[in-house]
Design an enzyme around this catalytic site. Sequence first.
Site, PDB file in Angstrom:
ATOM      1  CB  ALA A   1      -0.874  -0.026   1.102  1.00 51.95           C
ATOM      2  CG  ASP A   2       3.479   2.504   3.315  1.00 54.09           C
ATOM      3  OD1 ASP A   2       3.055   3.800   3.317  1.00 54.09           O
ATOM      4  OD2 ASP A   2       3.931   2.131   4.234  1.00 54.09           O
ATOM      5  CB  VAL A   3       5.430   0.024  -2.709  1.00 47.29           C
ATOM      6  CG1 VAL A   3       5.781   0.130  -3.985  1.00 47.29           C
ATOM      7  CG2 VAL A   3       6.328  -0.390  -1.564  1.00 47.29           C
TER       8      VAL A   3
ATOM      9  N   GLY B   1       3.325   5.552  -3.145  1.00 47.00           N
ATOM     10  CA  GLY B   1       4.439   6.359  -3.699  1.00 47.00           C
ATOM     11  C   GLY B   1       4.487   6.452  -5.190  1.00 47.00           C
TER      12      GLY B   1
END
Length: 408
Positions: free
Chosen positions: A184-186, A189
Amino acid sequence: MTDGSETGGARGALDGLVVCDLSRILAGPTATQLLGDLGATVVKIENPGSGGDDTRAWGPPYAETHDGQSDLSAYFMAANRNKLSVAADLATEEGAALVRAIAAEADVVIENFKPGGLVKYGLDHETLRAAHPRLVYCSISGFGQTGPNRELPGYDLMAQGYGGIMSLTGPANGAPHKVGVGIADVMCGMYACVGILAALRHRDSTGEGQHIDLSLVDAQMAWLINEGTNYLASGRDPERRGNAHPNIAPYDVYPCADGHVILAVGNDGQFRRFAAAMGRPELGQDPRFMTNPLRLENRVALTEIVTELMAAMPRCDILGRLAEVKVPAGPIHTVAEALGSEQARARGAVISVPHPDTLRGEVQLLGNPLKFSATPVTVRRPPPRVGQDGSGILDRLRALRTTPSGRS
């Protein structure tokens, strides 16, 4: 300051672009590392009182350094190459003033504070863009700048849970699972990087900067992709199926005589070739399995048959047979096997970057997958130590304006 010209390499596509990076952990740093790989000068702001980016302490493992300090965790190094590190405590007027001065030299500011958290420092998007109308300002948060959950903190695991992907991940009859990395973070980004580049294109055409409001949960919901639209089209919540595909069969991981193998049959012709290669050509004419909708309807019976076929053969035999008839199949590598493969070596999946502070004199990092013909990705700086580049930072940024790749 080094760039493509100083290292003797080709200039990056974003040479001359300056990014003030007020983000930490993974989503923002993933975006700014990618911008840095493409040639941008990224100034990472870190709070010296807290030891810098939270992920510096997310170890072991750490890179061993001459001074014995543990601020280069593997986690931190995954998303922080090609950056300058400047120590600044925003709670002090001196620190906040320094960051405002850096932002004044920047094309892009990216931050992941709680919504409204930078107003008191004069570093919020309204304040900075009023002073610098060409500025592109990207805010990343857990739930976005609006909505009933805007104040809630955002972590990858929480976003995966709230956004639906965990309900689809894991064994069919087991507990929901998160994806093995902070996806989810990647992906947030990646969306941030795309949004920033689009806003820069608009800025360069019109002279107008803008604010990008992006959240982990919004991004995660967006990449539900076919399972999201499966629900929207049918009104039925998708089921958790382990490694099986919701819309294609057979498409799964199967046990074989010496491990496991992936089978990914994408169309009816491939299924017929699969059946023949495995010694069961009649399956291709079986009325239960002749088309993909029929195979989905009879998924349970098909899975039992394919599982029995696979279990009797070693992996190399299965992969050899299916390669001959061009049916997609493959192994399940460990991380070591994947990164040590001939394909990984040929494509630069692992890179060695000189780092004078480490005992080995270098660190190993994951390579950037983008391959450009004219503006190649470069790794000009290893992941920095906390605050190592603070001295003379404003002069260094202003000097970019006078270089051939600068903004003026």
